[in-house]
Write a protein that holds these residues in place. Sequence first.
Motif, mmCIF file in Angstrom:
data_model
loop_
_atom_site.group_PDB
_atom_site.id
_atom_site.type_symbol
_atom_site.label_atom_id
_atom_site.label_comp_id
_atom_site.label_asym_id
_atom_site.label_seq_id
_atom_site.Cartn_x
_atom_site.Cartn_y
_atom_site.Cartn_z
ATOM 1 N N UNK A 43 6.310 -1.523 9.084
ATOM 2 C CA UNK A 43 5.121 -1.652 9.933
ATOM 3 C C UNK A 43 5.276 -0.812 11.205
ATOM 4 N N UNK A 44 4.419 0.138 11.361
ATOM 5 C CA UNK A 44 4.427 0.951 12.568
ATOM 6 C C UNK A 44 5.606 1.901 12.687
ATOM 7 N N UNK A 45 6.431 2.014 11.648
ATOM 8 C CA UNK A 45 7.610 2.890 11.728
ATOM 9 C C UNK A 45 7.194 4.333 11.464
ATOM 10 N N UNK A 46 7.716 5.252 12.276
ATOM 11 C CA UNK A 46 7.377 6.664 12.112
ATOM 12 C C UNK A 46 8.062 7.244 10.884
ATOM 13 N N UNK A 47 9.313 6.864 10.664
ATOM 14 C CA UNK A 47 10.051 7.375 9.496
ATOM 15 C C UNK A 47 10.697 6.211 8.751
ATOM 16 N N UNK A 48 9.877 5.400 8.085
ATOM 17 C CA UNK A 48 10.441 4.235 7.385
ATOM 18 C C UNK A 48 11.235 4.689 6.164
ATOM 19 N N UNK A 49 12.123 3.836 5.668
ATOM 20 C CA UNK A 49 12.853 4.202 4.447
ATOM 21 C C UNK A 49 11.914 4.151 3.252
ATOM 22 N N UNK A 50 12.336 4.795 2.160
ATOM 23 C CA UNK A 50 11.629 4.556 0.889
ATOM 24 C C UNK A 50 12.078 3.185 0.401
ATOM 25 N N UNK A 51 11.152 2.416 -0.135
ATOM 26 C CA UNK A 51 11.485 1.062 -0.598
ATOM 27 C C UNK A 51 11.054 0.922 -2.056
ATOM 28 N N UNK A 52 11.972 0.431 -2.880
ATOM 29 C CA UNK A 52 11.696 0.233 -4.301
ATOM 30 C C UNK A 52 11.766 -1.254 -4.608
ATOM 31 N N UNK A 53 10.655 -1.779 -5.112
ATOM 32 C CA UNK A 53 10.539 -3.224 -5.311
ATOM 33 C C UNK A 53 10.624 -3.596 -6.776
ATOM 34 N N UNK A 54 11.212 -4.776 -7.040
ATOM 35 C CA UNK A 54 11.211 -5.301 -8.410
ATOM 36 C C UNK A 54 9.782 -5.683 -8.787
ATOM 37 N N UNK A 55 9.493 -5.692 -10.085
ATOM 38 C CA UNK A 55 8.143 -6.074 -10.493
ATOM 39 C C UNK A 55 7.815 -7.539 -10.181
ATOM 40 N N UNK A 56 8.814 -8.403 -10.008
ATOM 41 C CA UNK A 56 8.583 -9.784 -9.580
ATOM 42 C C UNK A 56 8.990 -9.927 -8.135
ATOM 43 N N UNK A 57 8.248 -10.776 -7.310
ATOM 44 C CA UNK A 57 6.928 -11.327 -7.526
ATOM 45 C C UNK A 57 5.863 -10.266 -7.335
ATOM 46 N N UNK A 58 5.095 -10.203 -8.367
ATOM 47 C CA UNK A 58 4.132 -9.116 -8.526
ATOM 48 C C UNK A 58 3.102 -9.048 -7.391
ATOM 49 N N UNK A 59 2.625 -10.202 -6.979
ATOM 50 C CA UNK A 59 1.529 -10.199 -6.004
ATOM 51 C C UNK A 59 1.991 -9.595 -4.664
ATOM 52 N N UNK A 60 3.134 -10.082 -4.190
ATOM 53 C CA UNK A 60 3.644 -9.582 -2.903
ATOM 54 C C UNK A 60 4.035 -8.115 -3.021
ATOM 55 N N UNK A 61 4.642 -7.758 -4.147
ATOM 56 C CA UNK A 61 5.046 -6.360 -4.346
ATOM 57 C C UNK A 61 3.818 -5.456 -4.315
ATOM 58 N N UNK A 62 2.743 -5.894 -4.974
ATOM 59 C CA UNK A 62 1.515 -5.078 -4.996
ATOM 60 C C UNK A 62 0.939 -4.949 -3.585
ATOM 61 N N UNK A 63 0.960 -6.048 -2.840
ATOM 62 C CA UNK A 63 0.415 -5.995 -1.461
ATOM 63 C C UNK A 63 1.215 -5.034 -0.592
ATOM 64 N N UNK A 64 2.542 -5.108 -0.713
ATOM 65 C CA UNK A 64 3.385 -4.245 0.131
ATOM 66 C C UNK A 64 3.225 -2.775 -0.254
ATOM 67 N N UNK A 65 3.144 -2.510 -1.548
ATOM 68 C CA UNK A 65 3.042 -1.095 -1.960
ATOM 69 C C UNK A 65 1.661 -0.537 -1.609
ATOM 70 N N UNK A 66 0.639 -1.421 -1.578
ATOM 71 C CA UNK A 66 -0.693 -0.945 -1.181
ATOM 72 C C UNK A 66 -0.728 -0.667 0.324
#
Length: 277
Positions: A43-66
């Motif tokens: 959030x608000x980071x100029x150079x955030x890391x790349x983040x790779x999420x597990x498919x579970x829990x799907x709902x939160x993962x989808x929200x974060x990737x969106x």
Amino acid sequence: MRTNGDENEPRREQAAMGAGTVKRIGVIGVGEIARAIVTGLCEGAVAPPEVFLSPRGARTAAQLSARYEGVRVCGGNQEVVDRSDVVVIAVRGQDRHQALSGLRVDGGKLVVSVMAGVGADDLRQALGTDAPVVRAIPLPAVRERRSVTVTCPSHPVVDSLFERLGGALPVADEAAFNVFSALTGTLTAHYAYLATLASWAAGHGVAADQADAYVRGLFEGVGRSLSDGTRSLDQLAADHETPGGSNERIRTTWFGPAGSASLATALDGLLADLQRP
Ligand SMILES: NC(=O)C1=CN([C@@H]2O[C@H](COP(=O)(O)OP(=O)(O)OC[C@H]3O[C@@H](n4cnc5c(N)ncnc54)[C@H](OP(=O)(O)O)[C@@H]3O)[C@@H](O)[C@H]2O)C=CC1
């Protein structure tokens, strides 16, 4: 370790600028604490890391990737490991065998476990890896980069990761780590205590919303006074207390030696469970 408070503003700015060394972070188990960690990093980071999420829990993962450009949902847990330098294990302890069985984690990765009550040796065995395993206790306020995270053992990459989220407190061994872990088990009792106060007031005819707002305000003030590290906790208590007054009365009648002993007994029981192999 640094403490919470306004003096942390430069650190939050530094975090927002993307300081730190980890470029690719994987997360297995995308629930509430994972959401807080990823939000704090991105959030608000100029150079955030790349983040790779597990498919579970799907709902939160989808929200974060969106929400965040550099956050992607992987096809499986192995893909999370393969794409990341640091892998955060954030499933519930009882789900770890299912989540981790069959995963290949080579020695060049760094594993960070936030699972309460799961020892580093247990996790290393479950993963069958000689990769370094660091345990950590992030709390929900890492979301706002305002919470100090206990880590064990100290590792420069992990400590700098949590410095970005509000601070790192590396401790010497898992015995000390478990004591801190037990302390974090007291948080919701604190909220329940406040809710009980508000509800007691409402039960005596005060408007519930007024009681609620007043209790929040009272304890926000108490929370702010905690940032004054020049006064001990005992001194802070004494400074809020008139001899023979109301605070002394409630402290000694409700939270006297028996109350303290009862709390210590509950903490001892929790600690024993956290230490159980
Ligand atoms: N919440 C907190 O404040 C803190 C929690 N922790 C620790 O973090 C861990 C997670 O807690 P919390 O976030 O609250 O729990 P949640 O239940 O919110 O999240 C756990 C996540 O793990 C996912 N999961 C379950 N099985 C698998 C699997 N096989 N592969 C990948 N993911 C899986 C679940 O997915 P699904 O939804 O699909 O079931 C769920 O989203 C616990 O071990 C806890 O001790 C540590 C510090 C603080």
